[in-house]
Design a protein around this motif. Sequence first.
Motif, PDB file in Angstrom:
ATOM      1  N   LEU A 181       0.798  -1.383   0.274  1.00 25.74           N
ATOM      2  CA  LEU A 181      -0.145   0.350   0.487  1.00 25.74           C
ATOM      3  C   LEU A 181       0.614   1.309  -0.254  1.00 25.74           C
ATOM      4  CD1 LEU A 181      -2.731  -0.748   2.723  1.00 25.74           C
ATOM      5  CD2 LEU A 181      -3.387   0.199   0.455  1.00 25.74           C
ATOM      6  N   VAL A 182       1.810   1.132   0.813  1.00 24.38           N
ATOM      7  CA  VAL A 182       2.633   2.125   0.883  1.00 24.38           C
ATOM      8  C   VAL A 182       4.219   2.881  -0.429  1.00 24.38           C
ATOM      9  CG1 VAL A 182       4.634   3.836   2.375  1.00 24.38           C
ATOM     10  CG2 VAL A 182       2.976   2.466   3.470  1.00 24.38           C
ATOM     11  N   ARG A 183       4.224   1.378  -1.166  1.00 27.48           N
ATOM     12  CA  ARG A 183       4.680   1.582  -1.632  1.00 27.48           C
ATOM     13  C   ARG A 183       3.711   2.524  -2.969  1.00 27.48           C
ATOM     14  NH1 ARG A 183       9.615  -0.928  -4.348  1.00 27.48           N
ATOM     15  NH2 ARG A 183       9.321  -2.238  -2.205  1.00 27.48           N
ATOM     16  N   ASP A 184       2.819   1.801  -3.132  1.00 25.38           N
ATOM     17  CA  ASP A 184       1.992   2.435  -4.355  1.00 25.38           C
ATOM     18  C   ASP A 184       1.342   3.898  -4.284  1.00 25.38           C
ATOM     19  OD1 ASP A 184       1.617   0.440  -5.482  1.00 25.38           O
ATOM     20  OD2 ASP A 184      -0.285  -0.591  -4.982  1.00 25.38           O
ATOM     21  N   LYS A 185       1.326   4.108  -2.586  1.00 27.74           N
ATOM     22  CA  LYS A 185       1.088   5.606  -2.768  1.00 27.74           C
ATOM     23  C   LYS A 185       2.230   5.961  -2.892  1.00 27.74           C
ATOM     24  CE  LYS A 185      -2.697   6.165  -1.384  1.00 27.74           C
ATOM     25  NZ  LYS A 185      -3.760   7.353  -1.858  1.00 27.74           N
ATOM     26  N   LEU A 186       3.468   6.061  -2.272  1.00 25.45           N
ATOM     27  CA  LEU A 186       5.048   6.694  -2.425  1.00 25.45           C
ATOM     28  C   LEU A 186       5.450   6.838  -4.038  1.00 25.45           C
ATOM     29  CD1 LEU A 186       6.751   5.597   1.018  1.00 25.45           C
ATOM     30  CD2 LEU A 186       5.718   8.422  -0.132  1.00 25.45           C
ATOM     31  N   ALA A 187       4.160   5.637  -4.482  1.00 28.35           N
ATOM     32  CA  ALA A 187       5.096   5.841  -6.484  1.00 28.35           C
ATOM     33  C   ALA A 187       4.535   7.275  -6.579  1.00 28.35           C
ATOM     34  CB  ALA A 187       4.413   4.664  -6.832  1.00 28.35           C
TER      35      ALA A 187
ATOM     36  N   ALA B  98      12.474   1.505   4.181  1.00 26.95           N
ATOM     37  CA  ALA B  98      14.422   2.693   3.877  1.00 26.95           C
ATOM     38  C   ALA B  98      14.446   1.991   2.379  1.00 26.95           C
ATOM     39  CB  ALA B  98      15.220   2.055   4.799  1.00 26.95           C
ATOM     40  N   GLY B  99      14.469   1.217   2.049  1.00 29.49           N
ATOM     41  CA  GLY B  99      14.526   0.728   0.274  1.00 29.49           C
ATOM     42  C   GLY B  99      13.677   1.527  -0.347  1.00 29.49           C
ATOM     43  N   VAL B 100      12.437   1.885  -0.356  1.00 25.91           N
ATOM     44  CA  VAL B 100      11.482   2.358  -0.938  1.00 25.91           C
ATOM     45  C   VAL B 100      12.002   3.692  -1.498  1.00 25.91           C
ATOM     46  CG1 VAL B 100       9.099   3.334  -0.654  1.00 25.91           C
ATOM     47  CG2 VAL B 100       9.675   0.825  -0.147  1.00 25.91           C
ATOM     48  N   LEU B 101      12.880   4.787   0.076  1.00 26.29           N
ATOM     49  CA  LEU B 101      12.428   5.986  -0.144  1.00 26.29           C
ATOM     50  C   LEU B 101      14.251   5.775  -1.139  1.00 26.29           C
ATOM     51  CD1 LEU B 101      11.662   6.912   3.231  1.00 26.29           C
ATOM     52  CD2 LEU B 101      10.726   7.644   1.526  1.00 26.29           C
TER      53      LEU B 101
ATOM     54  N   GLU C 250      14.973   3.392  -3.249  1.00 27.60           N
ATOM     55  CA  GLU C 250      14.884   3.829  -4.970  1.00 27.60           C
ATOM     56  C   GLU C 250      14.457   5.047  -5.555  1.00 27.60           C
ATOM     57  OE1 GLU C 250      11.585   0.659  -5.082  1.00 27.60           O
ATOM     58  OE2 GLU C 250      13.159  -0.921  -4.451  1.00 27.60           O
ATOM     59  N   ARG C 251      13.469   6.388  -4.134  1.00 23.92           N
ATOM     60  CA  ARG C 251      13.087   6.722  -4.607  1.00 23.92           C
ATOM     61  C   ARG C 251      14.292   7.866  -4.896  1.00 23.92           C
ATOM     62  NH1 ARG C 251       9.638   5.007  -7.058  1.00 23.92           N
ATOM     63  NH2 ARG C 251       7.716   3.217  -5.977  1.00 23.92           N
ATOM     64  N   ARG C 252      15.130   7.998  -4.594  1.00 24.14           N
ATOM     65  CA  ARG C 252      15.872   8.709  -3.729  1.00 24.14           C
ATOM     66  C   ARG C 252      15.269   9.720  -2.975  1.00 24.14           C
ATOM     67  NH1 ARG C 252      20.396  10.253  -7.894  1.00 24.14           N
ATOM     68  NH2 ARG C 252      20.568   8.462  -8.342  1.00 24.14           N
ATOM     69  N   VAL C 253      14.296  10.032  -2.054  1.00 23.30           N
ATOM     70  CA  VAL C 253      14.069  10.265  -1.022  1.00 23.30           C
ATOM     71  C   VAL C 253      14.840  10.092   0.486  1.00 23.30           C
ATOM     72  CG1 VAL C 253      12.101  11.482   0.329  1.00 23.30           C
ATOM     73  CG2 VAL C 253      11.910  10.778  -2.676  1.00 23.30           C
ATOM     74  N   ARG C 254      15.034  11.453   1.390  1.00 20.83           N
ATOM     75  CA  ARG C 254      15.181  11.161   2.704  1.00 20.83           C
ATOM     76  C   ARG C 254      14.491  11.367   3.486  1.00 20.83           C
ATOM     77  NH1 ARG C 254      21.104  13.480   4.721  1.00 20.83           N
ATOM     78  NH2 ARG C 254      20.220  13.693   6.808  1.00 20.83           N
ATOM     79  N   LEU C 255      14.406  10.081   4.467  1.00 18.99           N
ATOM     80  CA  LEU C 255      13.204  10.448   5.781  1.00 18.99           C
ATOM     81  C   LEU C 255      14.292  11.447   6.631  1.00 18.99           C
ATOM     82  CD1 LEU C 255      10.953   8.757   6.314  1.00 18.99           C
ATOM     83  CD2 LEU C 255      12.498   7.275   7.753  1.00 18.99           C
ATOM     84  N   ASP C 256      13.321  12.659   6.994  1.00 18.01           N
ATOM     85  CA  ASP C 256      14.097  13.323   8.078  1.00 18.01           C
ATOM     86  C   ASP C 256      14.205  13.393   9.100  1.00 18.01           C
ATOM     87  OD1 ASP C 256      14.803  15.300   5.442  1.00 18.01           O
ATOM     88  OD2 ASP C 256      12.264  16.119   5.629  1.00 18.01           O
TER      89      ASP C 256
ATOM     90  N   TYR D 164      15.217   3.860  15.173  1.00 20.12           N
ATOM     91  CA  TYR D 164      15.475   4.837  14.936  1.00 20.12           C
ATOM     92  C   TYR D 164      16.432   5.900  15.524  1.00 20.12           C
ATOM     93  CZ  TYR D 164      12.239   4.261  10.681  1.00 20.12           C
ATOM     94  OH  TYR D 164      11.506   3.576   9.965  1.00 20.12           O
ATOM     95  N   ALA D 165      16.450   4.970  16.860  1.00 16.95           N
ATOM     96  CA  ALA D 165      17.438   6.652  17.627  1.00 16.95           C
ATOM     97  C   ALA D 165      18.827   5.862  17.355  1.00 16.95           C
ATOM     98  CB  ALA D 165      17.033   5.837  19.440  1.00 16.95           C
ATOM     99  N   ALA D 166      19.090   4.608  16.800  1.00 15.29           N
ATOM    100  CA  ALA D 166      20.160   4.232  16.526  1.00 15.29           C
ATOM    101  C   ALA D 166      20.649   5.366  15.478  1.00 15.29           C
ATOM    102  CB  ALA D 166      20.368   2.915  16.426  1.00 15.29           C
ATOM    103  N   LYS D 167      19.656   5.179  14.387  1.00 17.49           N
ATOM    104  CA  LYS D 167      20.135   5.853  13.542  1.00 17.49           C
ATOM    105  C   LYS D 167      19.807   7.443  13.747  1.00 17.49           C
ATOM    106  CE  LYS D 167      17.905   2.310  10.279  1.00 17.49           C
ATOM    107  NZ  LYS D 167      19.013   1.731   9.917  1.00 17.49           N
ATOM    108  N   ASN D 168      19.680   7.940  15.100  1.00 21.31           N
ATOM    109  CA  ASN D 168      19.555   9.524  15.159  1.00 21.31           C
ATOM    110  C   ASN D 168      18.804  10.557  14.503  1.00 21.31           C
ATOM    111  OD1 ASN D 168      20.808  11.553  16.651  1.00 21.31           O
ATOM    112  ND2 ASN D 168      22.443  11.906  15.021  1.00 21.31           N
ATOM    113  N   MET D 169      17.391   9.457  14.166  1.00 18.92           N
ATOM    114  CA  MET D 169      16.339   9.910  13.563  1.00 18.92           C
ATOM    115  C   MET D 169      15.855  10.624  14.368  1.00 18.92           C
ATOM    116  SD  MET D 169      16.723   7.365  10.258  1.00 18.92           S
ATOM    117  CE  MET D 169      15.504   8.750   8.884  1.00 18.92           C
TER     118      MET D 169
END
Length: 234
Positions: free
Chosen positions: A67-73, A97-100, A102-108, A186-191
Amino acid sequence: MQLVFLGAPGVGKGTQADKVSVQYGVVKISTGDLLREAVRNRTTLGLEAKSYMDQGKLVPDLVVIGLVRDKLADPGYAEGFILDGFPRTVPQAEALAGVLDERRVRLDRVINFQVPRTEIVKRLSGRRSCPKCQATYHVEFAPSKKGILCDRCDEALVQRSDDQPEAIETRLKVYEEQTAPLINYYAAKNMLSHLDSAGSVDSVYDNLTKVLADRKSTRLNSSHIPLSRMPSSA
Ligand code: AMP
């Protein structure tokens, strides 16, 4: 702005996501809303999801990831989004993380909404919604002016099947076992930023905007350029 709103059911993620979405011009993607829509429309996916949702269990990862993959497309989402209620498991976070990538988007940022358990139970058990326009109310904190009818469309309000006491218990257990590990992930990724969300909608929103402003100064004003806006190297 690419955000994840994390937290147990009933912490107010959806309400705050609606406000941020309007104020910052980013789209809200709520897997709970998408699944409820699929259930209402009696799609194959909706029929598969319904029994899990009624019991307060998680819908299988592959279904929600799809569902999310389709939305982010959709190119409209490249400008920014708030993921509300996704990811809820570590495999979902890894898939995201994989979908983002692929789309070259980074989670803030990932915002972890925190409310004491007793308050969560009170919020969920008093929640009512309109089956026609989907407006939500709370019998104590935000009652309809028309009692058991929707203020907007006069439809009789209903309690979501997953807001029944047994399903609430299951949802909180599922949260502890499957979703809470994402806090460390996500804490380990400092996000991760924590947000006390036990107060009123407006006071929580005030604090949230401060967290988001801080995120901008520490991350965006420095070297951060969203990958979606970087020229392709190919
Ligand atoms: P919510 O409105 O976010 O509380 O979601 C309602 C229900 O939809 C949950 O109790 C789950 O059954 C299902 N659901 C929503 N998001 C997810 C997700 N990311 N993974 C699995 N199930 C989900």
